[in-house]
Scaffold this motif. Structure first.
Motif, PDB file in Angstrom:
ATOM      1  N   GLY A 102       0.435  -1.746  -0.121  1.00  0.00           N
ATOM      2  CA  GLY A 102      -0.335  -0.249   0.141  1.00  0.00           C
ATOM      3  C   GLY A 102       0.803   1.387  -0.165  1.00  0.00           C
ATOM      4  N   LYS A 103       2.261   0.956  -0.352  1.00  0.00           N
ATOM      5  CA  LYS A 103       3.126   2.741  -0.376  1.00  0.00           C
ATOM      6  C   LYS A 103       2.896   2.621  -1.441  1.00  0.00           C
ATOM      7  CE  LYS A 103       4.883   1.912   3.806  1.00  0.00           C
ATOM      8  NZ  LYS A 103       4.116   2.531   5.373  1.00  0.00           N
ATOM      9  N   LEU A 104       3.157   4.256  -1.981  1.00  0.00           N
ATOM     10  CA  LEU A 104       3.306   5.415  -2.763  1.00  0.00           C
ATOM     11  C   LEU A 104       4.624   5.125  -3.230  1.00  0.00           C
ATOM     12  CD1 LEU A 104       1.390   6.558  -5.041  1.00  0.00           C
ATOM     13  CD2 LEU A 104       1.647   8.721  -3.712  1.00  0.00           C
ATOM     14  N   LEU A 105       4.720   5.209  -4.095  1.00  0.00           N
ATOM     15  CA  LEU A 105       5.438   4.504  -5.076  1.00  0.00           C
ATOM     16  C   LEU A 105       5.396   5.952  -6.625  1.00  0.00           C
ATOM     17  CD1 LEU A 105       7.913   1.737  -5.207  1.00  0.00           C
ATOM     18  CD2 LEU A 105       8.080   3.684  -3.222  1.00  0.00           C
ATOM     19  N   LYS A 106       6.363   7.333  -6.688  1.00  0.00           N
ATOM     20  CA  LYS A 106       6.266   7.145  -7.971  1.00  0.00           C
ATOM     21  C   LYS A 106       8.186   7.867  -8.213  1.00  0.00           C
ATOM     22  CE  LYS A 106       2.763   9.906  -7.793  1.00  0.00           C
ATOM     23  NZ  LYS A 106       1.857  10.167  -8.890  1.00  0.00           N
ATOM     24  N   ALA A 107       8.507   7.784  -9.852  1.00  0.00           N
ATOM     25  CA  ALA A 107       9.507   8.238 -10.530  1.00  0.00           C
ATOM     26  C   ALA A 107       9.892   9.591 -11.128  1.00  0.00           C
ATOM     27  CB  ALA A 107       9.704   6.730 -11.167  1.00  0.00           C
ATOM     28  N   LYS A 108      11.359   9.698 -10.954  1.00  0.00           N
ATOM     29  CA  LYS A 108      11.010  10.930 -12.033  1.00  0.00           C
ATOM     30  C   LYS A 108      12.492  10.575 -12.975  1.00  0.00           C
ATOM     31  CE  LYS A 108      11.664  15.079  -8.995  1.00  0.00           C
ATOM     32  NZ  LYS A 108      11.662  15.873  -8.694  1.00  0.00           N
ATOM     33  N   ILE A 109      11.681  11.565 -13.336  1.00  0.00           N
ATOM     34  CA  ILE A 109      13.224  11.060 -14.605  1.00  0.00           C
ATOM     35  C   ILE A 109      14.644  12.039 -14.774  1.00  0.00           C
ATOM     36  CG2 ILE A 109      13.339  12.188 -17.743  1.00  0.00           C
ATOM     37  CD1 ILE A 109      10.310  10.908 -17.964  1.00  0.00           C
ATOM     38  N   SER A 110      15.248  11.184 -14.676  1.00  0.00           N
ATOM     39  CA  SER A 110      16.536  11.843 -14.546  1.00  0.00           C
ATOM     40  C   SER A 110      17.251  12.617 -15.559  1.00  0.00           C
ATOM     41  CB  SER A 110      17.367  11.317 -13.177  1.00  0.00           C
ATOM     42  OG  SER A 110      17.223  10.349 -13.991  1.00  0.00           O
ATOM     43  N   SER A 111      17.141  11.447 -17.079  1.00  0.00           N
ATOM     44  CA  SER A 111      18.014  11.536 -18.050  1.00  0.00           C
ATOM     45  C   SER A 111      17.234  11.052 -19.074  1.00  0.00           C
ATOM     46  CB  SER A 111      19.693  11.042 -17.713  1.00  0.00           C
ATOM     47  OG  SER A 111      19.371   9.451 -17.465  1.00  0.00           O
ATOM     48  N   ILE A 112      17.708  11.609 -19.972  1.00  0.00           N
ATOM     49  CA  ILE A 112      17.025  10.788 -21.613  1.00  0.00           C
ATOM     50  C   ILE A 112      18.086  11.326 -22.519  1.00  0.00           C
ATOM     51  CG2 ILE A 112      15.508  11.705 -23.659  1.00  0.00           C
ATOM     52  CD1 ILE A 112      13.434  12.898 -22.231  1.00  0.00           C
ATOM     53  N   THR A 113      18.675   9.709 -22.845  1.00  0.00           N
ATOM     54  CA  THR A 113      19.850   9.527 -23.659  1.00  0.00           C
ATOM     55  C   THR A 113      19.259   8.927 -24.957  1.00  0.00           C
ATOM     56  OG1 THR A 113      20.907   9.796 -21.590  1.00  0.00           O
ATOM     57  CG2 THR A 113      22.363   9.272 -24.115  1.00  0.00           C
ATOM     58  N   GLN A 114      19.690   9.824 -26.517  1.00  0.00           N
ATOM     59  CA  GLN A 114      19.453   8.938 -27.418  1.00  0.00           C
ATOM     60  C   GLN A 114      20.622   7.883 -27.558  1.00  0.00           C
ATOM     61  OE1 GLN A 114      16.371   9.265 -29.226  1.00  0.00           O
ATOM     62  NE2 GLN A 114      17.451   7.180 -30.500  1.00  0.00           N
ATOM     63  N   LYS A 115      20.520   6.533 -28.061  1.00  0.00           N
ATOM     64  CA  LYS A 115      21.282   5.922 -28.411  1.00  0.00           C
ATOM     65  C   LYS A 115      21.817   5.113 -29.872  1.00  0.00           C
ATOM     66  CE  LYS A 115      23.766   5.372 -24.096  1.00  0.00           C
ATOM     67  NZ  LYS A 115      23.403   4.040 -22.249  1.00  0.00           N
ATOM     68  N   GLY A 116      21.554   6.040 -30.725  1.00  0.00           N
ATOM     69  CA  GLY A 116      20.741   4.867 -32.559  1.00  0.00           C
ATOM     70  C   GLY A 116      19.610   5.198 -32.563  1.00  0.00           C
ATOM     71  N   SER A 117      19.131   3.690 -32.104  1.00  0.00           N
ATOM     72  CA  SER A 117      17.773   4.375 -32.956  1.00  0.00           C
ATOM     73  C   SER A 117      16.603   3.725 -31.462  1.00  0.00           C
ATOM     74  CB  SER A 117      17.242   3.111 -32.922  1.00  0.00           C
ATOM     75  OG  SER A 117      16.939   1.715 -33.173  1.00  0.00           O
ATOM     76  N   PHE A 118      18.025   3.754 -29.650  1.00  0.00           N
ATOM     77  CA  PHE A 118      17.230   3.192 -28.771  1.00  0.00           C
ATOM     78  C   PHE A 118      17.053   4.632 -27.935  1.00  0.00           C
ATOM     79  CE2 PHE A 118      18.732   2.244 -24.305  1.00  0.00           C
ATOM     80  CZ  PHE A 118      17.335   1.299 -23.859  1.00  0.00           C
ATOM     81  N   ILE A 119      15.973   4.691 -27.073  1.00  0.00           N
ATOM     82  CA  ILE A 119      16.002   5.672 -26.565  1.00  0.00           C
ATOM     83  C   ILE A 119      16.339   5.706 -24.797  1.00  0.00           C
ATOM     84  CG2 ILE A 119      14.615   7.516 -25.278  1.00  0.00           C
ATOM     85  CD1 ILE A 119      13.727   8.188 -27.774  1.00  0.00           C
ATOM     86  N   GLN A 120      17.029   5.727 -24.064  1.00  0.00           N
ATOM     87  CA  GLN A 120      17.606   5.266 -22.439  1.00  0.00           C
ATOM     88  C   GLN A 120      16.988   6.654 -21.599  1.00  0.00           C
ATOM     89  OE1 GLN A 120      21.431   4.478 -20.848  1.00  0.00           O
ATOM     90  NE2 GLN A 120      20.714   3.055 -19.466  1.00  0.00           N
ATOM     91  N   VAL A 121      16.193   6.075 -20.505  1.00  0.00           N
ATOM     92  CA  VAL A 121      15.495   7.206 -20.000  1.00  0.00           C
ATOM     93  C   VAL A 121      15.871   6.479 -18.325  1.00  0.00           C
ATOM     94  CG1 VAL A 121      12.930   8.388 -19.274  1.00  0.00           C
ATOM     95  CG2 VAL A 121      13.268   6.767 -21.793  1.00  0.00           C
ATOM     96  N   GLY A 122      16.341   7.844 -17.925  1.00  0.00           N
ATOM     97  CA  GLY A 122      17.328   7.311 -16.261  1.00  0.00           C
ATOM     98  C   GLY A 122      16.404   7.467 -15.792  1.00  0.00           C
ATOM     99  N   VAL A 123      15.570   7.133 -14.311  1.00  0.00           N
ATOM    100  CA  VAL A 123      14.957   7.492 -14.180  1.00  0.00           C
ATOM    101  C   VAL A 123      14.954   7.417 -12.053  1.00  0.00           C
ATOM    102  CG1 VAL A 123      12.533   6.956 -14.874  1.00  0.00           C
ATOM    103  CG2 VAL A 123      13.611   5.018 -13.434  1.00  0.00           C
ATOM    104  N   GLY A 124      14.548   8.658 -11.075  1.00  0.00           N
ATOM    105  CA  GLY A 124      15.036   8.014  -9.572  1.00  0.00           C
ATOM    106  C   GLY A 124      12.922   7.210  -9.228  1.00  0.00           C
TER     107      GLY A 124
END
Length: 130
Positions: A102-124
């Motif tokens: 029952g705990k509330l968890l959230k994520a916050k985007i820390s980085s967005i990196t384009q790696k070729g056709s792939f997008i890596q999205v870092g989150v806390g």
């Protein structure tokens, strides 16, 4: 059993935020940083246009998913409730237990990196609590 948890559908923070008392209690709500990770599965999205609408600093929702491949699967959703991907399987067991309790968890985007056709999205990942 001693290790069993009772599953709750709502938590205190989400109940308070949706109530008129939410404005009074909002200053008491804390976001406790737990972990840094990334969004898994972005290359498998049916609608990849959702990735074009995100930015560093965006808050994201975490939601458990009944998944036949991973019993601890946690969806990561944007503010419109659209799927961005998952908390990586290697990182999700503790977060699944917290959500199930029952705990509330959230994520916050820390980085967005384009790696070729792939997008890596870092989150806390954050625990939202009073």
């Amino acid at each position: 059993m001693a290790n069993e948890l009772t599953e709750y559908q709502q938590n205190l923070v989400s109940l308070v935020q949706s109530h008129e008392l939410g404005d009074i209690i909002k200053p008491l709500i804390k976001e406790i940083h737990l972990f840094d990770s990334y969004i898994s599965g972005t290359s498998h999205l049916k609608d990849r246009s959702v990735l074009e609408k995100i930015a560093v600093g965006d808050m994201l929702s975490l939601q458990r998913e009944d998944n036949k491949f991973d019993s601890n699967a946690i969806l990561i959703l944007n503010e419109d409730g659209k799927k961005l991907g998952y908390v990586p399987e290697k990182d999700n067991i503790i977060f699944a237990r917290l959500l199930d309790a029952g705990k509330l968890l959230k994520a916050k985007i820390s980085s967005i990196t384009q790696k070729g056709s792939f997008i890596q999205v870092g989150v806390g990942i954050y625990l939202v609590d009073l």
